[in-house]
Design a protein around this motif. Structure first.
Motif, PDB file in Angstrom:
ATOM      1  N   GLY A   1      36.104  49.573  82.603  1.00 10.65           N
ATOM      2  CA  GLY A   1      36.562  49.834  81.245  1.00 10.65           C
ATOM      3  C   GLY A   1      35.428  50.140  80.302  1.00 10.65           C
ATOM      4  N   ALA A   2      34.268  49.534  80.505  1.00  5.34           N
ATOM      5  CA  ALA A   2      33.124  49.788  79.643  1.00  5.34           C
ATOM      6  C   ALA A   2      32.465  51.118  79.963  1.00  5.34           C
ATOM      7  CB  ALA A   2      32.107  48.649  79.776  1.00  5.34           C
ATOM      8  N   TRP A   3      32.420  51.459  81.229  1.00  2.09           N
ATOM      9  CA  TRP A   3      31.709  52.661  81.665  1.00  2.09           C
ATOM     10  C   TRP A   3      32.468  53.953  81.385  1.00  2.09           C
ATOM     11  CZ3 TRP A   3      26.855  53.271  83.711  1.00  2.09           C
ATOM     12  CH2 TRP A   3      26.162  52.111  84.078  1.00  2.09           C
ATOM     13  N   ILE A   4      33.780  53.910  81.483  1.00  2.00           N
ATOM     14  CA  ILE A   4      34.570  55.153  81.450  1.00  2.00           C
ATOM     15  C   ILE A   4      35.478  55.197  80.237  1.00  2.00           C
ATOM     16  CG2 ILE A   4      36.333  56.491  82.645  1.00  2.00           C
ATOM     17  CD1 ILE A   4      35.183  55.480  85.280  1.00  2.00           C
TER      18      ILE A   4
ATOM     19  N   PRO B   1      25.176  51.705  79.133  1.00  2.00           N
ATOM     20  CA  PRO B   1      24.952  50.481  78.353  1.00  2.00           C
ATOM     21  C   PRO B   1      23.896  50.711  77.266  1.00  2.00           C
ATOM     22  CG  PRO B   1      23.925  50.330  80.520  1.00  2.00           C
ATOM     23  CD  PRO B   1      24.744  51.578  80.533  1.00  2.00           C
ATOM     24  N   GLY B   2      23.995  49.923  76.201  1.00  2.00           N
ATOM     25  CA  GLY B   2      22.994  49.980  75.150  1.00  2.00           C
ATOM     26  C   GLY B   2      23.356  50.823  73.951  1.00  2.00           C
TER      27      GLY B   2
ATOM     28  N   ILE C   1      17.075  55.519  86.385  1.00  6.50           N
ATOM     29  CA  ILE C   1      18.146  56.483  86.625  1.00  6.50           C
ATOM     30  C   ILE C   1      19.002  56.014  87.801  1.00  6.50           C
ATOM     31  CG2 ILE C   1      18.659  58.840  87.393  1.00  6.50           C
ATOM     32  CD1 ILE C   1      17.763  58.765  84.522  1.00  6.50           C
ATOM     33  N   GLU C   2      18.347  55.477  88.829  1.00  4.58           N
ATOM     34  CA  GLU C   2      19.084  55.012  90.012  1.00  4.58           C
ATOM     35  C   GLU C   2      20.031  53.870  89.665  1.00  4.58           C
ATOM     36  OE1 GLU C   2      15.391  57.068  91.304  1.00  4.58           O
ATOM     37  OE2 GLU C   2      15.812  55.483  89.842  1.00  4.58           O
ATOM     38  N   GLU C   3      19.591  52.975  88.780  1.00  4.28           N
ATOM     39  CA  GLU C   3      20.457  51.866  88.363  1.00  4.28           C
ATOM     40  C   GLU C   3      21.686  52.399  87.633  1.00  4.28           C
ATOM     41  OE1 GLU C   3      20.267  48.052  85.354  1.00  4.28           O
ATOM     42  OE2 GLU C   3      18.431  48.633  86.398  1.00  4.28           O
ATOM     43  N   LEU C   4      21.474  53.371  86.763  1.00  2.00           N
ATOM     44  CA  LEU C   4      22.606  54.001  86.083  1.00  2.00           C
ATOM     45  C   LEU C   4      23.556  54.636  87.086  1.00  2.00           C
ATOM     46  CD1 LEU C   4      21.051  55.774  82.957  1.00  2.00           C
ATOM     47  CD2 LEU C   4      22.786  53.972  82.947  1.00  2.00           C
TER      48      LEU C   4
ATOM     49  N   ALA D   1      31.863  52.210  88.945  1.00  2.00           N
ATOM     50  CA  ALA D   1      32.947  52.386  87.985  1.00  2.00           C
ATOM     51  C   ALA D   1      33.905  53.499  88.396  1.00  2.00           C
ATOM     52  CB  ALA D   1      32.373  52.671  86.597  1.00  2.00           C
ATOM     53  N   LEU D   2      33.380  54.505  89.097  1.00  4.77           N
ATOM     54  CA  LEU D   2      34.209  55.651  89.501  1.00  4.77           C
ATOM     55  C   LEU D   2      35.116  55.361  90.691  1.00  4.77           C
ATOM     56  CD1 LEU D   2      31.879  58.790  89.288  1.00  4.77           C
ATOM     57  CD2 LEU D   2      33.861  58.268  87.862  1.00  4.77           C
ATOM     58  N   THR D   3      34.816  54.319  91.438  1.00  8.18           N
ATOM     59  CA  THR D   3      35.543  54.059  92.688  1.00  8.18           C
ATOM     60  C   THR D   3      37.060  54.151  92.538  1.00  8.18           C
ATOM     61  OG1 THR D   3      33.734  52.703  93.545  1.00  8.18           O
ATOM     62  CG2 THR D   3      35.905  52.389  94.544  1.00  8.18           C
TER      63      THR D   3
END
Length: 256
Positions: free
Chosen positions: A7-10, A55-56, A69-72, A79-81
């Motif tokens: 919910g936070a990511w998308i 985030p942020g 970048i890899e962490e993002l 989140a896309l799963t």
């Protein structure tokens, strides 16, 4: 680590639940999901647009920015799963193009080949430049000078000190992960890649954009628009039309 919360990511600004494909939009450094609101409205209901919120910033401003970048990319993939029940195209501008590339790598490694990657305003991952001046290490004034130079932020916002205090940490954090990014050699993607650039963009040359072809065994195309780093603001209608055509063409090719 970045917390995983779909919910936070998308953000879905114009949900299109019956659309046959999804477009995942990844913002530039300092950017937010709302940057792609016009894209979502223009492409619905033919395409379901998922705008990524790092985030942020904005509704996630109390979370720490990512460290890499890899962490993002890992956060985005997690989140896309739930949204991979239909083909997805990844569209990233500037830093977002780097995230899109790493997301595509993770998806393909897991057996899900994206419909395509659209890399806007960014040189190919393997193309580097000498970093004589690290933007994320500048003071606030130096950071604002960079923002003004790229002309991607309304100048009126840069005069609002309260707002600046809110957005500068995200801008600095994003520049930090971009400037620390190191390309890891690996198998090329298999999906189509489309590179979009502005003809006067100081951040990417025509040759640097063409090098995206080295990162896929699939079809590669490149389109040059009039304008600088944020050419897509003034060329929005043509960019959206091109993205729609790209999705339609690649989907038809897969179907065949």
């Amino acid at each position: 680590m970045v917390s995983v919360d779909t919910g936070a990511w998308i953000h879905r600004y114009a949900p299109a639940p019956d659309a046959p494909t999804r477009l995942v939009c990844l913002p530039h450094a300092g950017g937010s999901a709302s940057f792609f609101l016009p894209v979502a409205r223009a492409m619905s209901p033919e395409t379901d647009v998922l705008s990524i919120q790092y985030p942020g910033r904005q509704d996630r401003r109390h979370e720490p920015c990512a460290d890499s970048i890899e962490e993002l990319a890992h956060g985005v993939v997690d989140a896309l799963t739930p949204w991979l029940d239909r083909p997805v195209t990844l569209f990233g501008h500037s830093m977002g193009a780097m995230v899109a590339f790493e997301v595509a790598r993770l998806l393909e490694d897991a057996g899900t080949v994206p419909l395509g990657v659209i890399a806007s305003g960014r040189r190919a991952p393997s193309r580097t430049r000498p970093q004589q001046d690290l933007v994320h290490l500048r003071d606030d004034r130096g950071l604002m000078d960079e923002i003004r130079q790229l002309e991607g932020t309304d100048a009126r916002l840069l005069e609002d000190e309260e707002l600046l205090r809110m957005i500068l940490p995200a801008i600095r954090g994003d520049h930090r992960v971009v400037e620390r990014y190191v390309y890891r050699p690996g198998p090329p993607l298999t999906c189509p890649v489309l590179s979009l650039i502005g003809d006067t963009d100081p951040q990417v040359t025509d040759d640097e954009a063409s090098s995206w072809a080295e990162h896929t065994t699939g079809p590669f195309t490149k389109t040059v628009f009039p304008g600088g780093h944020f050419y897509l603001n003034s060329q929005a209608a043509d960019v959206i039309r091109l993205i729609s055509e790209h999705i339609h063409t690649t989907r038809a090719a897969v179907a065949r």
